[in-house]
Design an enzyme around this catalytic site. Structure first.
Site, PDB file in Angstrom:
ATOM      1  N   LYS A   1       0.849  -1.206   0.000  1.00 57.27           N
ATOM      2  CA  LYS A   1       0.000   0.000   0.000  1.00 57.27           C
ATOM      3  C   LYS A   1       0.879   1.249   0.000  1.00 57.27           C
ATOM      4  CE  LYS A   1      -3.936   2.021   2.526  1.00 57.27           C
ATOM      5  NZ  LYS A   1      -4.841   1.882   3.683  1.00 57.27           N
TER       6      LYS A   1
ATOM      7  N   SER B   1      -9.745   1.973   2.746  1.00 59.79           N
ATOM      8  CA  SER B   1      -8.831   2.700   1.896  1.00 59.79           C
ATOM      9  C   SER B   1      -7.822   1.803   1.162  1.00 59.79           C
ATOM     10  CB  SER B   1      -8.078   3.736   2.723  1.00 59.79           C
ATOM     11  OG  SER B   1      -7.267   3.104   3.694  1.00 59.79           O
TER      12      SER B   1
ATOM     13  N   SER C   1     -10.052  -0.331   6.945  1.00 61.61           N
ATOM     14  CA  SER C   1      -9.420  -0.161   5.626  1.00 61.61           C
ATOM     15  C   SER C   1      -8.721  -1.390   5.049  1.00 61.61           C
ATOM     16  CB  SER C   1      -8.423   0.999   5.673  1.00 61.61           C
ATOM     17  OG  SER C   1      -9.116   2.215   5.660  1.00 61.61           O
TER      18      SER C   1
END
Lengths: 482, 107
Positions: free
Chosen positions: A78, A153, A177
């Protein structure tokens, strides 16, 4: 060999038995990324050259008989996890050109096992959102329906794993997330106990809630990655000095006698009926496996979303004050004074959702409102922790839906309040600092994945993964077609 | 939430909004605060003493002298540098025009 359907566990065996090489694996995944990521938009940066070099090094270790569990395994990271020498943008214009000069601790740990980093995945800007549509660079699509969002996210990480563009990825979870995009994309993701994984090098959103964790095809693969990234870190004052077990050890063990609690509030109004029935059907399957199903209550759930947003935004407003356009990050070209430099750099660099959260955080902390909002949210955090503690006196794990709906279209994300309320099933876990895994338990009538969450006691990721793995053993996932 | 409150919060957060953005943001913040107001319905009090059970948090390291990051690395992501972070002047006109104030403690 079709690598996109292989688990990490399968890859380990194939690599060790010389049925495939690390360079072949890397090549197949880079080819998949080149072929499909134009439509999926899951990566912000693809590190092809680096991946090739890392694959060669990994293969050498495998050939020398020095392979560790993740040696030669490709992974996506990420884009809010610092990677030395590789851009880490947080999907924000603010960090568009930011190249970290050090690695996050999790990267040091993964690199010490010689993983292959495929690239950096898209996300909501500064991890603020549940759709990956607030990303300034790549508004990721859902591999099951390109007209839908992948969640967020960590939407890029989940979509890349689901779409066969990475066998596994790291995400981060502040209010859901990792779990929510895992549910939307039909993959498995675990948020570890707060303090289990070092946050050093994770770009901060809300420091008392953030945790890094893996997203993969199943619980076993998540356990393998968790084994590599957990542990005390002197660079993170909140990281716990606790024993790290082998998280794969309990996998495959029977859940006979395991007590699973269902809090009735998680199955009430606002939860899609197909999701409710899929999770309850999973509970029936656990019962058939010999688990004991217990009903319980969590009355504070109705206050969880506002409590979470007050706490998270208050911390975010403080954490994001470091972006001043001076030391790193976007710097305006139109500043006449020092004050103007900071204001214009921040106003140009941050997107709308980040600005809203800074405003909300400052509101909750400002004089005259502090007691009514921030302090009340702290009290609610204590209440939520107490309610979880009371439930865990009677059970081993808790089973809930991961999301109130399946993945939706990007148009649905325009109302911030509606988006915040959609976090209802995940935020209490962060507030209480507990571990929780989301795994797929079914598909709705349109073929969109449904996720269920298994929540555990602090530092009991082993049982959480044992329970999710037990369900996965009897479940056949449907892979998306890109 | 009225426009003055949004302006005040923006000032605290070192942000600026156009007039149009200000109105839109005020409307959105009004809806968001309505949601946050739910916490006022419950009568509970925060007890700081209860949080002490997280004793492992803020477990600080011993102070051990070690080399810090090289200046070049520290400055690598700054846009405007002259072997230090450079900012517009922060003093009034009493100094010569165009003076560069260096953050000497970071050199």
């Amino acid at each position: 060999m079709d690598v996109s359907s292989m688990t990490i566990r399968d890859m380990r065996t194939a690599l060790d038995e010389r049925k495939i090489s690390a360079t072949e694996l890397e090549g197949e995944y880079i080819a998949n990324i080149k072929k499909y990521d134009d439509k999926l938009q899951s990566y912000i940066t693809v590190t092809e050259e680096l991946a090739m070099k890392q694959a060669e090094q990994a293969q050498k270790l495998i050939d020398d008989g020095k392979a560790m569990p993740l040696t030669g395994i490709p992974m996506a990271i990420k884009d809010n996890i610092c990677t030395e020498g590789v851009k880490t943008t947080c999907a924000s214009k603010m960090l568009e050109n930011f190249v970290p000069v050090y690695n996050a601790t999790v990267m040091e740990k993964l690199e010490s096992q010689n993983i292959i980093m495929l690239g950096k995945t898209s996300m909501d800007e500064f991890a603020m959102g549940g759709s990956t549509q607030t990303s300034a660079f790549a508004k990721t699509k859902n591999p099951y329906d390109l007209n839908c969002v992948p969640g967020g996210s960590s939407g890029g990480s989940a979509a890349a794993v689901a779409g066969g563009l990475a066998p596994a990825a790291l995400g981060s979870d502040t209010g859901g997330s990792i779990r929510q995009p895992s549910a939307f994309c039909g993959v498995t993701g675990i948020k570890p106990t707060y303090s289990r994984v070092s946050r050093y090098g994770l770009v901060a959103f809300a420091s008392s809630l953030d945790q890094i964790g893996p997203i993969a095809k199943n619980s076993y693969d998540c356990a393998m990655i968790l084994n590599a990234i957990c542990g005390y870190d002197p660079h993170d004052g909140t990281s716990a000095k606790v024993n790290v077990p082998d998280f794969t050890e309990k996998l495959g063990q029977s859940v006979k006698g395991v007590k699973i609690a269902l809090p009735k509030e998680f199955f009430g109004e606002g939860i899609d009926s197909e999701i409710k029935s899929a999770v309850l059907k999973a509970a029936d399957e656990y019962k058939a496996m010999g688990a004991e199903i217990i009903e319980c209550e969590m009355p504070s759930l109705k206050y969880a979303v506002p409590a979470y947003y007050l706490l998270a935004c208050a911390e975010a407003a403080s954490n994001l004050s470091r972006y001043d356009g001076i030391k790193y990050g976007h710097r305006t070209a139109n500043a006449g004074s020092y004050e103007e430099l900071i204001i214009k750099s921040r106003s140009e660099g941050f997107g709308d959702e980040v600005k809203r959260r800074i405003l909300l955080g400052n509101y909750a902390l400002s004089s005259g409102y502090y007691d009514a909002y921030y302090r009340k949210a702290l009290a609610l955090r204590q209440l939520i922790r107490e309610e979880y503690a009371a439930i865990f006196e009677k059970c081993d794990v808790i089973l809930t839906p991961t999301t109130p709906t399946v993945a939706y279209t990007p148009e649905m994300t325009s109302d911030p309040v509606q988006m915040y309320q959609a976090d209802i099933c995940t935020v209490t876990v962060n507030i209480a600092g507990l571990p929780a895994v989301s795994t797929t338990c079914g598909y709705n009538a349109n073929g969109m994945p449904i996720g269920m969450s298994v929540i555990g006691k602090k530092f009991d990721e082993a049982t959480v993964l044992q329970v999710s793995d037990a369900f996965e053993q009897g479940f056949t996932p449907v892979m998306p077609k890109l | 939430m009225d426009l003055d409150m949004v302006k005040y919060l923006a000032e605290l957060g070192k942000l600026e909004f156009s007039d149009e953005e200000l109105v839109k943001t005020a409307n959105e913040m009004t809806d968001i605060i309505d949601l946050m107001d739910t916490v006022k319905e419950i009568d509970i009090t925060y007890d700081a003493l209860k949080d002490n059970h997280n004793a492992y948090l803020n477990d600080l390291r011993e102070d051990v002298p070690a080399p810090s990051m090289e200046t070049a690395k520290v400055l690598q992501n700054a846009v405007n540098t002259n072997n230090c972070f450079v900012v517009p002047k922060v003093v009034e006109q009493s100094l010569s025009k165009g003076v560069v104030i260096k953050w000497t403690y970071l050199q």
